[in-house]
Design an enzyme around this catalytic site. Sequence first.
Site, PDB file in Angstrom:
ATOM      1  N   HIS A 120      60.447  99.701  29.336  1.00 41.18           N
ATOM      2  CA  HIS A 120      60.986 100.881  30.005  1.00 41.18           C
ATOM      3  C   HIS A 120      60.130 101.318  31.183  1.00 41.18           C
ATOM      4  CE1 HIS A 120      57.946 103.489  28.036  1.00 41.18           C
ATOM      5  NE2 HIS A 120      58.114 102.677  27.001  1.00 41.18           N
ATOM      6  N   ASP A 121      60.808 101.709  32.259  1.00 41.78           N
ATOM      7  CA  ASP A 121      60.188 102.303  33.444  1.00 41.78           C
ATOM      8  C   ASP A 121      59.324 101.339  34.241  1.00 41.78           C
ATOM      9  OD1 ASP A 121      61.149 105.094  32.803  1.00 41.78           O
ATOM     10  OD2 ASP A 121      59.883 104.725  31.052  1.00 41.78           O
ATOM     11  N   GLY A 138      55.480  99.283  29.156  1.00 39.10           N
ATOM     12  CA  GLY A 138      56.110 100.400  29.840  1.00 39.10           C
ATOM     13  C   GLY A 138      55.319 100.899  31.028  1.00 39.10           C
TER      14      GLY A 138
END
Length: 263
Positions: A120-121, A138
């Site tokens: 994520h991200d 992440g």
Amino acid sequence: MGIHPTAVVAEGARIDPSVAVGPYTVIGPHVTIGAGTTVGAHCVIEGHTTIGRDNRIFQFNSLGAVPQDKKYAGEPCELVIGDRNTVREFCTFNIGSPGGGGVTRVGDDNWIMAYVHLAHDVRVGNHTIFANNSQLAGHVEVDDWVILGGFTVVHQFVRIGAHGMTAMCALLFADQPPFVMSQGQPAAARSMNFEGLRRRGFSAERISAVKAMHKALYRDDLTLEQSRARIADLKEKMPESAPDVDMMLSFLEQVSPQRGIVR
């Protein structure tokens, strides 16, 4: 071409008529796929995922699944993939998380080999190459023209500057400045990516400036602050290198004191 009759495409998905979708692929209702993209067999593309033009996505990929983050509570976060990327088999790209801006983003013209994980991200720039089994935790940021060797593992929140390279099985716990080549567990700076710069048309003056930056960061036993001052002086001595120097200085200004840079 076209959508294979065994593919499952949810109502609401926006797929350009020129897109090819292989057998048994599943596409969710919030997915957008741009013109000229091909999606192989047995892929799952879900979540709020936007894929641009002329990408080649091979079979058995999972794109847009929820993040592997216990704090995630179903928010409508996104995965955004640009144009002309190649994504080989068994890759997993997760959507973003509310704590990281909500978007996982991949730029243009990237070559991503099998079993790569983007958590994520993550932010990936343009013209990168990720060899097999590269794993990004992440909030990792990877700038343009980076090459990751096979089985490279990058710790969360780490940044990798443009034109950098890692050796096979490198383990990054710290930021890697632009142009640096690293190796080891944990990764240590070994040199600068001079051959890559030559292939990209860097002039002799620009390459000399990169050598001087390497010396300031790694050879002369300077503090990071002293290295930055030495690097800043290069703009006057080597005017052609000013954009490269500015890029290095901008990167170093954002280094976390807790994380530091690869040494």
